[in-house]
Motif scaffolding. Sequence first.
Motif, PDB file in Angstrom:
ATOM      1  N   TRP A  86      -6.754  13.320   3.048  1.00 50.98           N
ATOM      2  CA  TRP A  86      -7.265  12.342   2.089  1.00 50.98           C
ATOM      3  C   TRP A  86      -7.917  13.027   0.900  1.00 50.98           C
ATOM      4  N   ALA A 111       3.799   7.066   3.324  1.00 50.27           N
ATOM      5  CA  ALA A 111       2.885   5.979   3.687  1.00 50.27           C
ATOM      6  C   ALA A 111       1.462   6.404   3.367  1.00 50.27           C
ATOM      7  N   TYR A 112       0.711   5.529   2.733  1.00 50.92           N
ATOM      8  CA  TYR A 112      -0.672   5.843   2.396  1.00 50.92           C
ATOM      9  C   TYR A 112      -1.431   4.557   2.112  1.00 50.92           C
ATOM     10  N   ARG A 113      -2.760   4.678   2.065  1.00 54.35           N
ATOM     11  CA  ARG A 113      -3.623   3.541   1.714  1.00 54.35           C
ATOM     12  C   ARG A 113      -4.539   3.941   0.567  1.00 54.35           C
ATOM     13  N   GLU A 115      -8.264   2.990  -0.722  1.00 50.89           N
ATOM     14  CA  GLU A 115      -9.423   2.369  -0.108  1.00 50.89           C
ATOM     15  C   GLU A 115     -10.647   2.512  -0.997  1.00 50.89           C
ATOM     16  N   THR A 125      -9.519  -1.572   2.559  1.00 46.09           N
ATOM     17  CA  THR A 125      -8.209  -1.276   1.981  1.00 46.09           C
ATOM     18  C   THR A 125      -7.975  -2.098   0.723  1.00 46.09           C
ATOM     19  N   SER A 127      -4.992  -1.361  -1.134  1.00 45.01           N
ATOM     20  CA  SER A 127      -3.541  -1.461  -1.167  1.00 45.01           C
ATOM     21  C   SER A 127      -2.977  -0.484  -0.156  1.00 45.01           C
ATOM     22  N   SER A 128      -1.802  -0.778   0.370  1.00 42.01           N
ATOM     23  CA  SER A 128      -1.143   0.144   1.285  1.00 42.01           C
ATOM     24  C   SER A 128       0.357   0.030   1.144  1.00 42.01           C
ATOM     25  N   THR A 129       1.059   1.092   1.495  1.00 41.84           N
ATOM     26  CA  THR A 129       2.514   1.083   1.461  1.00 41.84           C
ATOM     27  C   THR A 129       3.059   2.009   2.536  1.00 41.84           C
ATOM     28  N   THR A 130       4.244   1.701   3.006  1.00 43.54           N
ATOM     29  CA  THR A 130       4.968   2.578   3.940  1.00 43.54           C
ATOM     30  C   THR A 130       6.305   2.998   3.337  1.00 43.54           C
ATOM     31  N   THR A 139      -0.932   1.064  -9.376  1.00 40.76           N
ATOM     32  CA  THR A 139      -1.202  -0.060  -8.482  1.00 40.76           C
ATOM     33  C   THR A 139      -2.386  -0.857  -9.003  1.00 40.76           C
ATOM     34  N   VAL A 153      -1.096   8.705   5.258  1.00 46.05           N
ATOM     35  CA  VAL A 153      -0.719   8.268   6.609  1.00 46.05           C
ATOM     36  C   VAL A 153       0.529   9.006   7.089  1.00 46.05           C
TER      37      VAL A 153
END
Length: 584
Positions: A86, A111-113, A115, A125, A127-130, A139, A153
Amino acid sequence: MRTDTTTLGRTTTTAVRLAAAVVAVVLLAALLVVTRGPAASAAPTLLSQGRPTTASASDSTARTPAKAVDGSTATRWASGRTDAQWLRVDLGRTATVSRVVLRWEAAYAKAYRLEVSSDAKTWRTLSSTTAGKGGVVTTDVSGSGRYVRMLGVQRATTYGYSLWEFQVYGTVTAATAKPTPAPTPSPSTAPSTGVRVTGTQGKWQLTVDGAPWTVRGVTYGPSNADAPSYMADIASTGANTVRTWGTDASSAQLFDAARARGIRVVAGLWLDQGADYVGNTTYKADTLASITKTVTTYRDHGGLLMWDVGNEVMLGQGEAQRVAYAQYVEQVVQAIHRADPGHPVTSTDAWTGAWDYYRQYTPSLDLYAVNSFGGIGWVQQQWRDGGYTKPYLVTETGPAGSWEVPADANGVPRQPTDTAAARAYTDAWRAVTAAPGVALGATMFHYGVENDEPGVWLNLRTDGLKRPSWYAVQQAYRGTVAGNRPPVVGTTTASPSTGVAPGATVTITAPTTDPDGDAVTWRAYTTSRYVDGDGTLRPTAVTRAADGTLRITAPTTAGAWKIAVYALDGHGNVGIGTTSVRVR
């Protein structure tokens, strides 16, 4: 023993030139890769540039967290090579965050968030995406807090994560226009009275809060995040100290876990082993600033014992580099003393000859340190012969390493048996305690849990299983051994051992007894470390014949293969025997 930091190894002149191209196409990329969330309520302002940053790890002192908020797309932050990494920026005050821009280098997150937090402890959180695709990702978000982080992630490459820029936009909350104070330290980080080296020539001692402290320690290998899981086990050996090679933002977890068990940390401050200490003034200045910041961060933590600058840098250098390195360490030590007068400072190398340079060029050191395995019995005499006027700490010791032993008929270093390795820890501690008033203790190598060839050689808990050496350290530190003990594997041999046909059956003789009479089960592994340098252990099927010997299938690739057989007792213990075969 050399413990190198991971490097991406891909920062080239071409990459720097490409960075300029990134700037040229940023508008197009922003249109192509945009993740839209809730609309911002006000025109956003760039809040993150130049603000303090921290990260889980950096792969190099040239790619620190600060590089991601310096406004330049020619510099970057690069993480360690794991998924759980991170990067965090401190905005200095509570803000309404409306947009985050990530300018990824080639090593991006799949994949990450994103925060936000008000105290850097509890995160929400944004926003998040995979399905991350790298490039420039804008974003739009909605949230408020002082801290914003990118939490990786899953990596998209075999490298870590790397960001040219981490940009946070928003507006400062009017009610908190003044900077908010830093989070209040938890009880585990309360300042201590101090650690001191006291006494006179040949009658020194280390004191912690005024009480004598002999270092009974182990070097620490698992991740800092896993420290709470292992610290109780370390304490059960009688250890009161752990030693590391580097200190970063994640080290707080280790310091906290150690302090909770009454354990202190010899905190390493990494210096690159291949740096040019004569001419690279930029590296030295940047590293000095980074070290000073790290020391300031942890100087009041109750888990800190002392600072250890560098590891085995001097031995492989020429004379000019040795002198320049020792002079640079003096600058570092003086800076540490200014920032943290409450803890001693040492510096580790792999030979006592480094102490001559330290005596002449690094007079501010509080004590010396050395890594010594097969030669541990000579350290005290070398201290006497050198006429040194400071005490020392043994920062790594244990059985003779692969660089110190003869090779077998296949050219593979002969690893000591488990019995011999355990005895080596006993002898090492005797050598340390035979120099009272001069040797201030030792950190035994190595509390690691990896299941690989180096881990088979020197880990106290290979694959998380307790070895005879773990119990030898407990005997040394506590004076007694508790609990069920591991099987004892004698001298292990292979037949045939040379000229072995690929895929042929090999008979392994590994005489084994269990001190508690437990039933023993077997595992077997092969490693090509002495074929191609890969220390990975490859599991191979093993059967036990009626005569007690073991049967495995030889590898199919030509060369000298090391074989390890594991005798498990079902109580979390293992005895290991090693041998080799040469496949034709």
